[in-house]
Design a protein around this motif. Structure first.
Motif, PDB file in Angstrom:
ATOM      1  N   HIS A  18       0.855  -1.185   0.000  1.00 35.23           N
ATOM      2  CA  HIS A  18       0.000   0.000   0.000  1.00 35.23           C
ATOM      3  C   HIS A  18       0.897   1.242   0.000  1.00 35.23           C
ATOM      4  CE1 HIS A  18       1.008  -0.739   4.177  1.00 35.23           C
ATOM      5  NE2 HIS A  18       0.806   0.535   4.395  1.00 35.23           N
ATOM      6  N   GLY A  19       0.277   2.384  -0.135  1.00 36.91           N
ATOM      7  CA  GLY A  19       1.043   3.625  -0.069  1.00 36.91           C
ATOM      8  C   GLY A  19       1.597   4.049  -1.413  1.00 36.91           C
ATOM      9  N   ARG A  20       2.575   4.966  -1.355  1.00 35.11           N
ATOM     10  CA  ARG A  20       3.106   5.589  -2.572  1.00 35.11           C
ATOM     11  C   ARG A  20       3.870   4.616  -3.468  1.00 35.11           C
ATOM     12  NH1 ARG A  20       6.504  10.442  -1.011  1.00 35.11           N
ATOM     13  NH2 ARG A  20       6.672  10.529  -3.263  1.00 35.11           N
ATOM     14  N   HIS A  21       4.375   3.553  -2.927  1.00 35.61           N
ATOM     15  CA  HIS A  21       5.142   2.610  -3.743  1.00 35.61           C
ATOM     16  C   HIS A  21       4.436   1.258  -3.858  1.00 35.61           C
ATOM     17  CE1 HIS A  21       8.997   0.884  -5.350  1.00 35.61           C
ATOM     18  NE2 HIS A  21       8.909   2.045  -5.966  1.00 35.61           N
ATOM     19  N   GLN A  22       3.102   1.298  -3.788  1.00 39.11           N
ATOM     20  CA  GLN A  22       2.309   0.081  -3.942  1.00 39.11           C
ATOM     21  C   GLN A  22       2.564  -0.526  -5.310  1.00 39.11           C
ATOM     22  OE1 GLN A  22      -1.919   0.593  -3.656  1.00 39.11           O
ATOM     23  NE2 GLN A  22      -2.348  -1.549  -4.013  1.00 39.11           N
ATOM     24  N   VAL A  23       2.640  -1.838  -5.348  1.00 42.35           N
ATOM     25  CA  VAL A  23       2.886  -2.514  -6.608  1.00 42.35           C
ATOM     26  C   VAL A  23       1.705  -2.286  -7.552  1.00 42.35           C
ATOM     27  CG1 VAL A  23       1.993  -4.760  -5.824  1.00 42.35           C
ATOM     28  CG2 VAL A  23       3.606  -4.678  -7.702  1.00 42.35           C
ATOM     29  N   CYS A  24       2.031  -1.884  -8.785  1.00 46.67           N
ATOM     30  CA  CYS A  24       1.034  -1.619  -9.825  1.00 46.67           C
ATOM     31  C   CYS A  24       1.498  -2.281 -11.117  1.00 46.67           C
ATOM     32  CB  CYS A  24       0.912  -0.116 -10.072  1.00 46.67           C
ATOM     33  SG  CYS A  24       0.256   0.785  -8.679  1.00 46.67           S
ATOM     34  N   SER A  25       0.547  -2.464 -12.019  1.00 51.98           N
ATOM     35  CA  SER A  25       0.926  -3.041 -13.305  1.00 51.98           C
ATOM     36  C   SER A  25       0.402  -2.188 -14.440  1.00 51.98           C
ATOM     37  CB  SER A  25       0.384  -4.468 -13.440  1.00 51.98           C
ATOM     38  OG  SER A  25      -1.013  -4.452 -13.628  1.00 51.98           O
ATOM     39  N   LEU A  26       1.036  -2.357 -15.572  1.00 53.27           N
ATOM     40  CA  LEU A  26       0.580  -1.755 -16.817  1.00 53.27           C
ATOM     41  C   LEU A  26      -0.120  -2.850 -17.624  1.00 53.27           C
ATOM     42  CD1 LEU A  26       3.677   0.400 -17.835  1.00 53.27           C
ATOM     43  CD2 LEU A  26       1.505   1.176 -16.865  1.00 53.27           C
ATOM     44  N   PRO A  27      -0.860  -2.492 -18.655  1.00 57.46           N
ATOM     45  CA  PRO A  27      -1.528  -3.511 -19.467  1.00 57.46           C
ATOM     46  C   PRO A  27      -0.575  -4.571 -20.036  1.00 57.46           C
ATOM     47  CG  PRO A  27      -2.437  -1.362 -19.979  1.00 57.46           C
ATOM     48  CD  PRO A  27      -1.251  -1.142 -19.069  1.00 57.46           C
ATOM     49  N   CYS A  28       0.682  -4.214 -20.255  1.00 59.24           N
ATOM     50  CA  CYS A  28       1.653  -5.180 -20.781  1.00 59.24           C
ATOM     51  C   CYS A  28       2.047  -6.219 -19.719  1.00 59.24           C
ATOM     52  CB  CYS A  28       2.896  -4.472 -21.305  1.00 59.24           C
ATOM     53  SG  CYS A  28       3.766  -3.508 -20.048  1.00 59.24           S
ATOM     54  N   GLY A  29       1.704  -5.941 -18.450  1.00 54.54           N
ATOM     55  CA  GLY A  29       1.985  -6.893 -17.376  1.00 54.54           C
ATOM     56  C   GLY A  29       3.197  -6.562 -16.527  1.00 54.54           C
ATOM     57  N   HIS A  30       3.969  -5.576 -16.900  1.00 56.55           N
ATOM     58  CA  HIS A  30       5.142  -5.234 -16.099  1.00 56.55           C
ATOM     59  C   HIS A  30       4.730  -4.523 -14.819  1.00 56.55           C
ATOM     60  CE1 HIS A  30       7.217  -5.953 -19.990  1.00 56.55           C
ATOM     61  NE2 HIS A  30       7.902  -6.693 -19.136  1.00 56.55           N
ATOM     62  N   LEU A  31       5.476  -4.788 -13.754  1.00 58.16           N
ATOM     63  CA  LEU A  31       5.170  -4.256 -12.428  1.00 58.16           C
ATOM     64  C   LEU A  31       6.088  -3.100 -12.075  1.00 58.16           C
ATOM     65  CD1 LEU A  31       4.816  -7.614 -10.463  1.00 58.16           C
ATOM     66  CD2 LEU A  31       3.039  -6.317 -11.651  1.00 58.16           C
ATOM     67  N   TYR A  32       5.528  -2.144 -11.336  1.00 58.40           N
ATOM     68  CA  TYR A  32       6.258  -0.964 -10.881  1.00 58.40           C
ATOM     69  C   TYR A  32       5.719  -0.545  -9.521  1.00 58.40           C
ATOM     70  CZ  TYR A  32       7.448  -0.384 -15.806  1.00 58.40           C
ATOM     71  OH  TYR A  32       7.907  -0.583 -17.076  1.00 58.40           O
ATOM     72  N   GLY A  33       6.495   0.265  -8.812  1.00 60.05           N
ATOM     73  CA  GLY A  33       5.967   0.984  -7.668  1.00 60.05           C
ATOM     74  C   GLY A  33       5.118   2.123  -8.212  1.00 60.05           C
ATOM     75  N   ARG A  34       4.000   2.420  -7.545  1.00 62.35           N
ATOM     76  CA  ARG A  34       3.047   3.406  -8.071  1.00 62.35           C
ATOM     77  C   ARG A  34       3.693   4.757  -8.334  1.00 62.35           C
ATOM     78  NH1 ARG A  34      -0.785   6.880  -5.339  1.00 62.35           N
ATOM     79  NH2 ARG A  34      -0.156   5.855  -3.422  1.00 62.35           N
ATOM     80  N   ARG A  35       4.488   5.279  -7.375  1.00 64.44           N
ATOM     81  CA  ARG A  35       5.064   6.613  -7.583  1.00 64.44           C
ATOM     82  C   ARG A  35       6.035   6.613  -8.759  1.00 64.44           C
ATOM     83  NH1 ARG A  35       8.549   5.949  -2.593  1.00 64.44           N
ATOM     84  NH2 ARG A  35      10.383   5.109  -3.569  1.00 64.44           N
ATOM     85  N   CYS A  36       6.763   5.517  -8.961  1.00 62.87           N
ATOM     86  CA  CYS A  36       7.742   5.475 -10.052  1.00 62.87           C
ATOM     87  C   CYS A  36       7.073   5.426 -11.413  1.00 62.87           C
ATOM     88  CB  CYS A  36       8.660   4.265  -9.880  1.00 62.87           C
ATOM     89  SG  CYS A  36       9.767   4.411  -8.471  1.00 62.87           S
ATOM     90  N   ILE A  37       6.058   4.578 -11.579  1.00 67.43           N
ATOM     91  CA  ILE A  37       5.439   4.471 -12.899  1.00 67.43           C
ATOM     92  C   ILE A  37       4.640   5.729 -13.211  1.00 67.43           C
ATOM     93  CG2 ILE A  37       3.372   3.197 -12.201  1.00 67.43           C
ATOM     94  CD1 ILE A  37       5.438   2.946 -15.496  1.00 67.43           C
ATOM     95  N   THR A  38       4.030   6.336 -12.187  1.00 64.25           N
ATOM     96  CA  THR A  38       3.293   7.579 -12.415  1.00 64.25           C
ATOM     97  C   THR A  38       4.247   8.672 -12.894  1.00 64.25           C
ATOM     98  OG1 THR A  38       1.689   6.959 -10.726  1.00 64.25           O
ATOM     99  CG2 THR A  38       1.773   9.276 -11.337  1.00 64.25           C
ATOM    100  N   ALA A  39       5.386   8.811 -12.222  1.00 64.65           N
ATOM    101  CA  ALA A  39       6.378   9.814 -12.628  1.00 64.65           C
ATOM    102  C   ALA A  39       6.927   9.499 -14.019  1.00 64.65           C
ATOM    103  CB  ALA A  39       7.512   9.871 -11.612  1.00 64.65           C
TER     104      ALA A  39
END
Length: 141
Positions: free
Chosen positions: A29-50
Motif C-alpha cells: 500500500h502507499g506511494r510505492h504500492q505494486v502496480c501493473s501496466l496492461p503489458c503486465g510489467h510491475l512498478y511501484g506506483r510513484r515510479c510508474i506515475t512519474a
C-alpha cells in the motif's frame, strides 16, 4: 482478488520483487504500492506515475501506456511470502540443510586427510634431509 488471481500476483511479485525504475522493494500500500501496466510489467506506483509523465511507454518493454492504465495490485501479505514459508521452500530449505551438513562432514574428512598428509610429507622431508646429510658426510645414501 479471487485466490487464483491473488496467487498469480504473488508469484509475479516473487519473480520481480522490486521496482525496475528505482530498484526498491514493492509495498502492499502507499506511494510505492505494486502496480501493473496492461503489458503486465510491475512498478511501484510513484515510479510508474512519474515515468508516464515523461514518457508514454512502458519502461521495460516500450509498449504504449497511459497513467490511466496503471492498475494497483492487491495481494495479502500472507500471499506474497518468501519461498522459505511455502511447502516447496521448506523442502528446498531441508535439502539445503542436508547438503550443508554433508559438505561440513566432507570438509572435516578432507581437513583430517590434509593433516595426515602434511605429517607424512614432513616425515618424508626429514628422511630426504637425513639421506642428503649422510651422502655429504660420506655415508651411505
Amino acid at each position: 482478488l479471487p485466490p487464483r488471481a491473488e496467487s498469480a500476483v504473488a508469484a509475479t511479485i516473487a519473480q520481480q520483487p522490486q521496482c525496475p525504475v528505482c530498484s526498491e522493494p514493492f509495498t502492499s500500500h502507499g506511494r510505492h504500492q505494486v502496480c501493473s501496466l496492461p503489458c503486465g510489467h510491475l512498478y511501484g506506483r510513484r515510479c510508474i506515475t512519474a515515468h508516464l509523465f515523461r514518457s508514454k511507454v512502458c519502461a521495460v518493454c516500450g509498449a504504449a501506456a497511459k497513467r490511466s492504465a496503471v492498475r494497483p495490485l492487491y495481494a495479502t501479505a500472507r500471499t506474497a511470502t518468501d519461498a522459505g514459508e511455502s511447502a516447496l521452500g521448506n523442502e528446498a530449505a531441508r535439502t539445503l540443510a542436508q547438503d550443508a551438513s554433508n559438505c561440513e562432514a566432507a570438509c572435516a574428512q578432507l581437513e583430517s586427510e590434509l593433516t595426515r598428509l602434511v605429517s607424512e610429507q614432513a616425515a618424508l622431508q626429514r628422511q630426504v634431509n637425513a639421506a642428503r646429510a649422510a651422502r655429504l658426510l660420506g655415508g651411505t645414501p
